[in-house]
Design an enzyme around this catalytic site. Structure first.
Site, PDB file in Angstrom:
ATOM      1  N   LYS A  56       0.953  -0.705  -0.147  1.00 29.24           N
ATOM      2  CA  LYS A  56       0.310  -0.682  -0.144  1.00 29.24           C
ATOM      3  C   LYS A  56       0.846   1.198  -0.044  1.00 29.24           C
ATOM      4  O   LYS A  56       0.940   2.084  -0.754  1.00 29.24           O
ATOM      5  CB  LYS A  56      -1.309  -0.228   1.333  1.00 29.24           C
ATOM      6  N   GLN A  77      -3.987  -1.197  10.009  1.00 25.77           N
ATOM      7  CA  GLN A  77      -4.666  -2.546   9.183  1.00 25.77           C
ATOM      8  C   GLN A  77      -5.091  -3.661  10.638  1.00 25.77           C
ATOM      9  O   GLN A  77      -4.262  -3.441  11.347  1.00 25.77           O
ATOM     10  CB  GLN A  77      -2.405  -3.224   9.499  1.00 25.77           C
ATOM     11  N   ASP A 115     -10.512   3.444   5.056  1.00 23.90           N
ATOM     12  CA  ASP A 115     -11.375   1.722   5.121  1.00 23.90           C
ATOM     13  C   ASP A 115     -13.193   1.631   4.560  1.00 23.90           C
ATOM     14  O   ASP A 115     -12.763   0.571   4.099  1.00 23.90           O
ATOM     15  CB  ASP A 115     -10.780   1.030   6.032  1.00 23.90           C
TER      16      ASP A 115
END
Ligand code: GUN
Length: 292
Positions: free
Chosen positions: A52, A96, A119
């Site tokens: 990412k 994460q 997200d």
């Protein structure tokens, strides 16, 4: 049978994003900035977060990686989230998952400022997605939707079976496929560990999205001729003979399923790269028209 090539499609999307970043600079708008928080040293999570961050740099975004040990307390993580919420230079950030067991994941998700939740995991953003209001769509389902769209895969009126009801993939995927939109307008069946006669359902499906994390779970006898199959699985399977010591397996027994499909995503090179391109898209949305 056509391959839904996530590698090539994500490259095209990343090039479009890079062009948009350049155009933003010319207009005096801010360089989009994504931050990622990684708690612990899980190999797969480290790889994903690394990808990412690298993708950000290649598109001309600013990126920040915050790495902390697995012993980090919930309070310390909430402080990091709070600081990122307050930091005007950070447009969007992700924490994460999964987090270590001693940290309440939901509490962390709910601490993220809605406007920076690239997200799309915050309950308010999940609700907005369900209501078809502007929001951040979780990166993996968003990537699948974009892949179907770019290949003009017909979805209207089709029976879609989603396998797996995780908050990250299966559940949002079922909502998106059922929306009055393209891609969407499917009749959706969301299946999970308590589903009876799963193979009967998948055999009746025009579109199957498998997000279980069980290598080669979907076999040829579970798929009808002409189906569209989307494989979200990325499991590391030990392979001592290889350089890395593992190979990546999808949830679909690709070699036997692919010949029956109209379209199928490979692993690797299918959904995975699309997820990253979608996160970048969300970050661009988060940056909006903020001035440099
Ligand atoms: N773990 C697996 N997928 C994801 C994702 O899309 N976002 C975050 N934050 N964690 C993940």
């Amino acid at each position: 049978m056509d391959i839904l090539d996530g590698k090539a499609t994500s490259k095209a999307i990343r090039e479009e994003i890079a062009e948009e970043v350049e155009a933003r600079k010319a207009k005096g708008l801010k360089t989009p900035h994504l931050a990622a928080v990684l708690i612990g040293t899980d190999g797969a999570s480290k790889t994903y977060v690394g990808s990412k961050v690298r993708a950000c740099e290649r598109c001309g975004f600013k990126s920040t990686l915050i790495e902390r040990p697995a012993t980090t307390s919930e309070r310390e993580l909430l402080e990091i989230v709070h600081d990122l919420n307050q930091n005007d230079d950070v447009d969007g950030f992700i924490v994460q998952l999964p987090l270590p067991d001693h940290i309440n994941e939901q509490r962390v998700i709910e601490a993220v400022k809605r406007e920076k939740d690239v997200d799309g995991f915050h309950p308010e953003n999940v609700g907005r997605m369900a209501l078809n209001l502007p929001t951040f769509i979780p990166a993996t389902p968003f990537g699948i939707i974009q892949l179907l769209e770019r290949y003009n895969v017909p979805t209207e009126g089709k029976h879609a079976v989603v396998i797996g009801r995780s908050h990250i993939v299966g559940s949002p995927m079922s909502i998106l496929l059922g929306r009055n939109a393209y891609p969407g307008n499917c009749t959706v069946t969301l299946t999970h560990s308590r589903t009876q006669n799963l193979a009967e359902l998948t055999r009746a499906a025009d579109i199957i999205v498998v997000a279980l994390g069980k290598p080669e779970f979907l076999k040829a006898d579970m798929v009808k001729e002409g189906a569209v199959v989307v494989d979200v699985g990325i499991t590391r399977v030990d392979a001592p003979e290889t350089e890395k010591g593992y190979v990546i397996k999808g949830d679909v027994a690709f070699d036997e399923v692919a010949p029956k499909c109209s379209y199928i995503t490979p692993v690797p090179g299918g959904v995975g790269p699309m997820t990253i391109a979608s996160l970048l898209k969300n970050t661009l949305i988060a940056a909006g028209d903020k001035k440099a």
